[in-house]
Design a protein around this motif. Structure first.
Motif, short mmCIF file in Angstrom:
data_model
loop_
_atom_site.label_atom_id
_atom_site.label_comp_id
_atom_site.label_asym_id
_atom_site.label_seq_id
_atom_site.Cartn_x
_atom_site.Cartn_y
_atom_site.Cartn_z
N GLY A 293 -7.82 -3.66 -6.72
CA GLY A 293 -7.94 -4.20 -5.96
C GLY A 293 -7.77 -5.19 -6.24
O GLY A 293 -7.78 -6.45 -5.35
N ALA A 294 -8.35 -5.50 -6.99
CA ALA A 294 -8.20 -7.31 -7.39
C ALA A 294 -7.99 -7.83 -7.99
O ALA A 294 -7.73 -9.11 -7.45
N ALA A 295 -6.84 -7.08 -8.70
CA ALA A 295 -5.56 -7.67 -9.20
C ALA A 295 -4.56 -7.81 -7.60
O ALA A 295 -3.95 -8.65 -7.49
N ASN A 296 -4.81 -7.04 -7.06
CA ASN A 296 -3.86 -7.77 -5.80
C ASN A 296 -4.33 -8.42 -4.77
O ASN A 296 -3.39 -9.73 -4.20
N LEU A 297 -5.75 -8.48 -5.06
CA LEU A 297 -6.29 -9.50 -3.86
C LEU A 297 -6.19 -11.01 -4.32
O LEU A 297 -5.39 -11.80 -4.11
N VAL A 298 -6.36 -10.95 -6.36
CA VAL A 298 -6.61 -12.45 -6.46
C VAL A 298 -4.29 -12.65 -6.56
O VAL A 298 -4.33 -13.94 -6.32
N SER A 299 -3.47 -11.67 -7.00
CA SER A 299 -2.28 -12.09 -6.61
C SER A 299 -2.22 -12.69 -5.10
O SER A 299 -1.13 -13.49 -5.21
N ALA A 300 -2.46 -12.15 -4.10
CA ALA A 300 -2.28 -12.64 -2.99
C ALA A 300 -3.26 -14.29 -2.81
O ALA A 300 -2.07 -15.27 -2.36
N LEU A 301 -3.89 -14.55 -3.11
CA LEU A 301 -4.27 -15.97 -3.46
C LEU A 301 -3.52 -16.73 -4.07
O LEU A 301 -3.10 -18.22 -3.62
N PHE A 302 -2.47 -16.43 -5.20
CA PHE A 302 -1.73 -16.96 -5.14
C PHE A 302 -0.05 -17.21 -5.04
O PHE A 302 0.05 -17.81 -5.72
N GLY A 303 0.23 -16.21 -3.79
CA GLY A 303 0.95 -16.43 -3.74
C GLY A 303 2.14 -15.26 -4.12
O GLY A 303 3.56 -15.40 -3.94
N GLY A 304 1.42 -14.16 -4.92
CA GLY A 304 2.30 -13.20 -6.03
C GLY A 304 1.95 -11.92 -5.01
O GLY A 304 1.69 -11.93 -3.55
N LEU A 305 3.24 -10.81 -5.45
CA LEU A 305 3.23 -9.99 -4.88
C LEU A 305 2.37 -7.94 -5.00
O LEU A 305 1.90 -9.35 -6.12
N PRO A 306 2.64 -7.66 -4.01
CA PRO A 306 1.45 -6.13 -5.05
C PRO A 306 1.29 -6.02 -6.47
O PRO A 306 2.88 -6.28 -7.11
N ALA A 307 0.95 -5.18 -7.13
CA ALA A 307 1.59 -5.15 -8.55
C ALA A 307 0.14 -3.50 -7.97
O ALA A 307 -0.19 -3.41 -7.79
N THR A 308 0.12 -2.94 -9.51
CA THR A 308 -0.22 -1.72 -9.99
C THR A 308 0.14 -1.44 -10.90
O THR A 308 0.99 -2.39 -11.99
N GLY A 309 -0.16 -0.43 -11.62
CA GLY A 309 -0.42 -0.22 -13.66
C GLY A 309 1.46 0.60 -13.07
O GLY A 309 2.14 1.29 -12.46
N ALA A 310 2.16 0.06 -14.07
CA ALA A 310 3.86 0.74 -14.70
C ALA A 310 4.02 1.19 -15.77
O ALA A 310 3.30 0.65 -16.53
N ILE A 311 4.22 2.17 -15.69
CA ILE A 311 4.37 3.24 -16.36
C ILE A 311 5.45 2.84 -17.47
O ILE A 311 4.95 3.53 -18.92
#
Length: 549
Positions: A293-311
Motif C-alpha cells: 500500500g505504501a509503495a502504491n501511494l508513493v508511486s502515485a505521488l511520483f506519477g508512477g503505475l500500480p505495483a505489486t510483488g513480481a513472482i
C-alpha cells in the motif's frame, strides 16, 4: 476481523538489519544487480502495454520497488509493475486519462494499508485457484493480443480496446504488415527463447533488446522505436506531486482502485508464498499488504503505475543469492542509475522488440499447465475457470473477479450444505448403554456441520422429517463449528414447532462460540433448555416428567 499483533506488523528489513553482515551485503548487491537487469526492459515493456510511456514503468520499479522491499513483510520479495495490471491500467487511462490512473493508484495504496492493518491479508488465500488462474490467463491473452500490431508493424490506426474489435482491426490491416518489423520482432523472440534454453542465467530480455536496437540503428531499418513514439519521454526521476483530486473523480475511480488493490494483494501474497517455499522463511501477510500500500501511494505521488510483488523477479532474486530485503532495495537503486545514466538510449529500442518480450511474459502468465489441470477437475471448477477467463477477455476484469468470487462462494456454500446434516438416534449416542437408557418418547439428534444460511432450508426440512411428535427432543451441537443468524432462525422455528406439538426441547454439547451467537442473535431465546452434556440432558428428563409440565 481482529487486527494483527504488533509482532506481525514489522517490516522484515528491520528484523534482518539487526544481524546484517558484509557477506550478506555483497550477496544482496549482486542479486539486486541481476534482478535490475531483468526488470529494466520488462518495466518499460509493461508500461507501454498499459498505455503509458516507458519511463513510467522505470519510475514505478524504482520508487515502488524500493518501498516494497523496505516496508514489506517478505524477506526477498521484489516489486514493481506487473502484467496483472495491464488491463486495468489501460482501461482507466482510456476512460479517465493518466491523472485518473494516478488517483486510482493512490487510493488503492490506502485500501491496501487499511487491509493490512485490519488483518485481511489472511483472507487473500481463500480466493479459489480457478478464479485466480481464470483472470490471470485472461490477462495473458489480452496482453498478447495488444502486442500483435507492434510485433508485425501493422498500421491499424486507433485499435479498439475490446478484444474482438482489436482483432477485427488487425485482420483489416494485414496488408500494411512491415517485413522489417516482423523480422526484428521474430528475431528478438527467437533470441530470447534460445538464450533461456541454453543458459537461463543470461539476461535474455536485455540481450534481446540490445541486439535488436543495434540492428535497427546500424542497418537503418524502417522499424518504429520508442523514441519515435514517445519523443518527449523524460529520462529522470520526477518531483513528487499530489494528484488532481475531486469528489466526482473519486466516485468514478473507486471501483478501479479496489480492483488494483485486490490484484496487488493477491499477486504480492502469492509471490511471497512462492518465496517462502524457495527459501524456508515465512512472510508476514499483514505487513506485506501495508508495504504494498505504501509503495502504491508513493508511486502515485511520483506519477508512477500500480505495483505489486513480481513472482518472476522475486524468483530471480532468490536464485541470484539474495539474503535480505536489501537485495530489492539495491535492485531499485541500480534501476535509478540506469534511468539517469542510460535513459536517453531507451529511445533506440524497437517497439517490436518490446512486443516480443511481452509475448513471452504473456505466455508465462497464462499458466497453461495449471489451466489444463483445472480443466480435468469437476464441472463446477471448470465452469468457474472458464467463466472467469471468458469475462476477463470479452467483458471486463472487474466484472470477471466479482462474478468469479461470488460464484466460487456459492459453490462452496452448496458443498458445505451437503456436509451438514442431522444424525439420527443410532448415530447421535455412541454409548450403547446410554442409548438403551433413553427415556420413552425421547429423540436425540446430532447436528453435524456449520449451521449457516446456505443450509438453513435443508436443516429445517430434516428436522421436520422426524415424523412423529416425541415427548422430548435432545439436539446435540458438539459437531457444529459455526452458526449464523439464519441458523439461529432455523433453530427458533423448529423449537416453536416442537413446543406447539407438545415436545420439550433440550440443547446440549453446544460450543461456547455457538451459544454466544445464539444469545447475541436472540437475547430472549427461551424456547429451549440448555445443558452442558448429553448426560445432563438425560438426567434432567429423568427428574421431571415432561407430561406433568
Amino acid at each position: 476481523m481482529d487486527s494483527l499483533p504488533t509482532s506481525l506488523m514489522r517490516p522484515k528489513l528491520l528484523t534482518t538489519l539487526k544481524t546484517y553482515s558484509l557477506v550478506q551485503l555483497r550477496a544482496d548487491a549482486l542479486a539486486g544487480l541481476t534482478v535490475a537487469i531483468v526488470a529494466l526492459p520488462l518495466s518499460m515493456a509493461l508500461a507501454i502495454a498499459s498505455g503509458a510511456s516507458p519511463d513510467k514503468g522505470l519510475v514505478t520499479a524504482v520508487v515502488a520497488g524500493f518501498l516494497i522491499s523496505a516496508l514489506g513483510g517478505s524477506r526477498v520479495q521484489v516489486g514493481g509493475p506487473t502484467g496483472a495490471f495491464v488491463v486495468v491500467i489501460s482501461g482507466v487511462i482510456a476512460e479517465h486519462g493518466y491523472s485518473g490512473l494516478v488517483l486510482a493508484t493512490g487510493m488503492a495504496g490506502l485500501i491496501l494499508i487499511g487491509a493490512g492493518y485490519a488483518g485481511l491479508g489472511r483472507l487473500m488465500k481463500f480466493v479459489p485457484m480457478p478464479v485466480v488462474t481464470g483472470f490471470t490467463a485472461g490477462i495473458a491473452v489480452i496482453i498478447a493480443s495488444s502486442q500483435i500490431g507492434d510485433f508485425l508493424g501493422l498500421d491499424a490506426g486507433k485499435v479498439p480496446a475490446e478484444f474482438l474489435g482489436k482483432w477485427e482491426a488487425y485482420f483489416g490491416a494485414l496488408g500494411t504488415l512491415s517485413q522489417a518489423t516482423a523480422i526484428i520482432g521474430a528475431g528478438t523472440l527467437a533470441l530470447i527463447l534460445i538464450l533461456k534454453k541454453l543458459n537461463p542465467r543470461l539476461p535474455g530480455y536485455l540481450i534481446g533488446i540490445l541486439v535488436a536496437s543495434v540492428a535497427v540503428s546500424w542497418l537503418a531499418l524502417p522499424v518504429e522505436t520508442v523514441g519515435q513514439r514517445f519523443p518527449d519521454m523524460p529520462t529522470s526521476l520526477p518531483a513528487p506531486q499530489l494528484p488532481v483530486i475531486s469528489l466526482p473523480m473519486i466516485r468514478e475511480i473507486l471501483p478501479s482502485a479496489f480492483t488494483i488493490a485486490f490484484l496487488a494483494g493477491i499477486e504480492a501474497l502469492l509471490s511471497a508464498v512462492v518465496a517462502d517455499g524457495m527459501t524456508g522463511y515465512k512472510h508476514r501477510p499483514g505487513q506485506e499488504l501495508v508495504g504494498q500500500g505504501a509503495a502504491n501511494l508513493v508511486s502515485a505521488l511520483f506519477g508512477g503505475l500500480p505495483a505489486t510483488g513480481a513472482i518472476a523477479r522475486t524468483a530471480t532474486n532468490i536464485r541470484a543469492g539474495a539474503k535480505t530485503p536489501m537485495a530489492g532495495i539495491f535492485h531499485a537503486l541500480f534501476l535509478l542509475g540506469a534511468l539517469l545514466v542510460a535513459g536517453p538510449l531507451v529511445a533506440y529500442v524497437p517497439m517490436a522488440a518490446l512486443a516480443a518480450i511481452l509475448l513471452i511474459v504473456a505466455w508465462g502468465m497464462s499458466e497453461a499447465e495449471r489451466f489444463k489441470a483445472l480443466m480435468r477437475m469437476e464441472a463446477g471448477e471448470r465452469a468457474l475457470l472458464l467463466l472467469t477467463f471468458g469475462l476477463t477477455v470479452l467483458v471486463d476484469l472487474t466484472v470477471a473477479i466479482g462474478v468469479g468470487v461470488t460464484l466460487a462462494s456459492l459453490l462452496f456454500m452448496a458443498r458445505m450444505s451437503e456436509t451438514t446434516g442431522l444424525l439420527g438416534e443410532d448415530q447421535s449416542v455412541e454409548d450403547p448403554e446410554q442409548r438403551a437408557a433413553l427415556p420413552e418418547g425421547t429423540e436425540v439428534f446430532r447436528i453435524a456441520g456449520p449451521m449457516f444460511f446456505g443450509v438453513a432450508g435443508e436443516m429445517l426440512d430434516a428436522l421436520n422429517r422426524i415424523g412423529r411428535a416425541p415427548r422430548a427432543i435432545i439436539l446435540r451441537f458438539d459437531r457444529v463449528p459455526y452458526m449464523d443468524s439464519s441458523g439461529v432462525n432455523v433453530l427458533e422455528t423448529f423449537v416453536r414447532q416442537a413446543k406447539g406439538s407438545g415436545a420439550r426441547v433440550i440443547l446440549c454439547d453446544m460450543p461456547p462460540p455457538v451459544w454466544d451467537t445464539l444469545v447475541r442473535s436472540s437475547p430472549r431465546f427461551a424456547g429451549a433448555e440448555r445443558v452442558k452434556t448429553l448426560a445432563s440432558a438425560l438426567s434432567r428428563l429423568e427428574r421431571v416428567d415432561p407430561r406433568s409440565e
